[in-house]
Write a protein that holds these residues in place. Structure first.
Motif, PDB file in Angstrom:
ATOM      1  N   LEU A  23      -4.169   4.328   1.699  1.00 20.38           N
ATOM      2  CA  LEU A  23      -4.693   5.661   1.995  1.00 20.38           C
ATOM      3  C   LEU A  23      -5.457   5.569   3.317  1.00 20.38           C
ATOM      4  N   ILE A  24      -4.927   6.213   4.336  1.00 18.72           N
ATOM      5  CA  ILE A  24      -5.527   6.183   5.668  1.00 18.72           C
ATOM      6  C   ILE A  24      -6.449   7.396   5.780  1.00 18.72           C
ATOM      7  N   HIS A  25      -7.680   7.170   6.246  1.00 16.95           N
ATOM      8  CA  HIS A  25      -8.614   8.290   6.382  1.00 16.95           C
ATOM      9  C   HIS A  25      -9.484   8.106   7.606  1.00 16.95           C
ATOM     10  N   GLY A  26     -10.465   8.947   7.774  1.00 13.64           N
ATOM     11  CA  GLY A  26     -11.271   9.014   8.990  1.00 13.64           C
ATOM     12  C   GLY A  26     -11.955   7.717   9.368  1.00 13.64           C
ATOM     13  N   ASN A  27     -12.454   7.666  10.587  1.00  8.48           N
ATOM     14  CA  ASN A  27     -13.191   6.521  11.127  1.00  8.48           C
ATOM     15  C   ASN A  27     -12.384   5.232  11.107  1.00  8.48           C
ATOM     16  N   ASN A  28     -11.060   5.346  11.308  1.00  9.10           N
ATOM     17  CA  ASN A  28     -10.197   4.169  11.367  1.00  9.10           C
ATOM     18  C   ASN A  28     -10.292   3.331  10.089  1.00  9.10           C
ATOM     19  N   SER A  29     -10.392   4.016   8.949  1.00  9.54           N
ATOM     20  CA  SER A  29     -10.556   3.356   7.664  1.00  9.54           C
ATOM     21  C   SER A  29      -9.280   3.416   6.846  1.00  9.54           C
ATOM     22  N   VAL A  30      -9.122   2.440   5.996  1.00  4.27           N
ATOM     23  CA  VAL A  30      -7.989   2.406   5.078  1.00  4.27           C
ATOM     24  C   VAL A  30      -8.495   1.946   3.718  1.00  4.27           C
ATOM     25  N   SER A  31      -8.058   2.637   2.692  1.00  2.00           N
ATOM     26  CA  SER A  31      -8.331   2.235   1.322  1.00  2.00           C
ATOM     27  C   SER A  31      -6.989   1.933   0.685  1.00  2.00           C
ATOM     28  N   TRP A  32      -6.996   1.229  -0.432  1.00  2.00           N
ATOM     29  CA  TRP A  32      -5.740   0.827  -1.046  1.00  2.00           C
ATOM     30  C   TRP A  32      -5.903   0.671  -2.545  1.00  2.00           C
ATOM     31  N   TYR A  33      -4.768   0.709  -3.218  1.00  2.42           N
ATOM     32  CA  TYR A  33      -4.723   0.373  -4.638  1.00  2.42           C
ATOM     33  C   TYR A  33      -3.350  -0.183  -4.985  1.00  2.42           C
ATOM     34  N   ASP A  34      -3.330  -0.986  -6.045  1.00  2.00           N
ATOM     35  CA  ASP A  34      -2.070  -1.540  -6.547  1.00  2.00           C
ATOM     36  C   ASP A  34      -1.278  -0.456  -7.230  1.00  2.00           C
ATOM     37  N   GLY A  35       0.015  -0.476  -7.063  1.00  2.00           N
ATOM     38  CA  GLY A  35       0.897   0.455  -7.745  1.00  2.00           C
ATOM     39  C   GLY A  35       1.022   1.774  -7.016  1.00  2.00           C
ATOM     40  N   GLN A  36       1.458   2.780  -7.795  1.00  2.00           N
ATOM     41  CA  GLN A  36       1.680   4.107  -7.236  1.00  2.00           C
ATOM     42  C   GLN A  36       0.684   5.140  -7.743  1.00  2.00           C
ATOM     43  N   GLY A  37      -0.129   4.772  -8.730  1.00  2.00           N
ATOM     44  CA  GLY A  37      -1.160   5.680  -9.228  1.00  2.00           C
ATOM     45  C   GLY A  37      -0.626   6.876  -9.979  1.00  2.00           C
ATOM     46  N   GLN A  38       0.514   6.733 -10.647  1.00  2.00           N
ATOM     47  CA  GLN A  38       1.127   7.873 -11.317  1.00  2.00           C
ATOM     48  C   GLN A  38       0.857   7.932 -12.813  1.00  2.00           C
ATOM     49  N   ASP A  39       0.083   7.005 -13.339  1.00  2.00           N
ATOM     50  CA  ASP A  39      -0.210   6.998 -14.766  1.00  2.00           C
ATOM     51  C   ASP A  39      -1.595   7.599 -15.002  1.00  2.00           C
ATOM     52  N   PRO A  40      -1.666   8.856 -15.510  1.00  2.00           N
ATOM     53  CA  PRO A  40      -2.975   9.483 -15.705  1.00  2.00           C
ATOM     54  C   PRO A  40      -3.840   8.766 -16.743  1.00  2.00           C
ATOM     55  N   GLN A  41      -3.215   8.002 -17.615  1.00  2.00           N
ATOM     56  CA  GLN A  41      -3.978   7.228 -18.598  1.00  2.00           C
ATOM     57  C   GLN A  41      -4.692   6.035 -17.962  1.00  2.00           C
ATOM     58  N   HIS A  42      -4.171   5.578 -16.823  1.00  2.00           N
ATOM     59  CA  HIS A  42      -4.747   4.438 -16.109  1.00  2.00           C
ATOM     60  C   HIS A  42      -4.834   4.771 -14.621  1.00  2.00           C
ATOM     61  N   PRO A  43      -5.862   5.546 -14.246  1.00  2.00           N
ATOM     62  CA  PRO A  43      -5.985   5.919 -12.822  1.00  2.00           C
ATOM     63  C   PRO A  43      -6.182   4.679 -11.951  1.00  2.00           C
ATOM     64  N   PRO A  44      -5.746   4.747 -10.713  1.00  2.00           N
ATOM     65  CA  PRO A  44      -5.860   3.576  -9.838  1.00  2.00           C
ATOM     66  C   PRO A  44      -7.310   3.246  -9.500  1.00  2.00           C
ATOM     67  N   VAL A  45      -7.540   1.970  -9.256  1.00  2.00           N
ATOM     68  CA  VAL A  45      -8.841   1.496  -8.785  1.00  2.00           C
ATOM     69  C   VAL A  45      -8.725   1.379  -7.272  1.00  2.00           C
ATOM     70  N   LEU A  46      -9.573   2.105  -6.559  1.00  2.00           N
ATOM     71  CA  LEU A  46      -9.507   2.185  -5.107  1.00  2.00           C
ATOM     72  C   LEU A  46     -10.413   1.135  -4.466  1.00  2.00           C
ATOM     73  N   TYR A  47      -9.875   0.446  -3.466  1.00  2.00           N
ATOM     74  CA  TYR A  47     -10.625  -0.569  -2.725  1.00  2.00           C
ATOM     75  C   TYR A  47     -10.668  -0.170  -1.250  1.00  2.00           C
ATOM     76  N   ALA A  48     -11.758  -0.500  -0.589  1.00  2.00           N
ATOM     77  CA  ALA A  48     -11.911  -0.199   0.837  1.00  2.00           C
ATOM     78  C   ALA A  48     -11.496  -1.404   1.668  1.00  2.00           C
ATOM     79  N   SER A  49     -10.927  -1.135   2.834  1.00  2.00           N
ATOM     80  CA  SER A  49     -10.565  -2.193   3.764  1.00  2.00           C
ATOM     81  C   SER A  49     -10.662  -1.633   5.177  1.00  2.00           C
ATOM     82  N   SER A  50     -10.084  -2.360   6.115  1.00  2.00           N
ATOM     83  CA  SER A  50     -10.098  -1.948   7.517  1.00  2.00           C
ATOM     84  C   SER A  50      -8.845  -2.515   8.174  1.00  2.00           C
ATOM     85  N   PHE A  51      -8.737  -2.307   9.463  1.00  2.00           N
ATOM     86  CA  PHE A  51      -7.631  -2.879  10.219  1.00  2.00           C
ATOM     87  C   PHE A  51      -8.083  -4.126  10.973  1.00  2.00           C
TER      88      PHE A  51
END
Length: 129
Positions: A23-51
């Motif tokens: 997930l690319i967003h402002g301030n040259n930031s990128v967040s990520w998660y494993d998988g596709q996040g399509q299971d509402p019973q198990h929402p994705p866990v979001l992690y922050a990173s950078s380039f």
């Protein structure tokens, strides 16, 4: 950079174990998660990173490639979804595409970010739509 478009037809399903979402967003930031996040019973866990070269998203991609290679027998089975928020600078999207080239990711796609993913970003850092 050469752009290869998929053939027309139904989408090819990708298992969560072989998927990584950026997930690319402002301030040259990128967040990520494993998988596709399509299971509402198990929402994705979001992690922050950078380039960053030393400890950025490239390390995450390489670790996921190793994990996919161990489970699927081929690192090229990894599929990376790149999703940009409205606040994402064009430069960050290009940086994400550069990471695909640098890390020899064979399969990736630019995909629209969902409302649920925007909500995750807002929770993570108070990012506005």
């Amino acid at each position: 950079m050469a752009l290869i478009m998929p053939a027309d037809g139904p989408p090819t399903p990708v298992g969560d174990s072989k998927a990584l979402t950026l997930l690319i967003h402002g301030n040259n930031s990128v967040s990520w998660y494993d998988g596709q996040g399509q299971d509402p019973q198990h929402p994705p866990v979001l992690y922050a990173s950078s380039f960053s070269l030393n400890d950025g998203i490239g390390n995450v991609i390489r670790a996921k490639q190793q994990k996919v290679a161990q489970s699927a027998g081929d690192a090229d089975a990894l599929v990376v979804m790149i999703k940009a928020a409205d606040s994402a600078p064009y430069r960050s999207v290009v940086d994400a595409l550069d990471e695909m080239k640098i890390n020899r990711v064979a399969r990736y796609a630019l995909v629209d970010i969902t409302a649920e993913e925007m909500a995750l970003l807002e929770e993570q850092e108070g990012i506005s739509r």
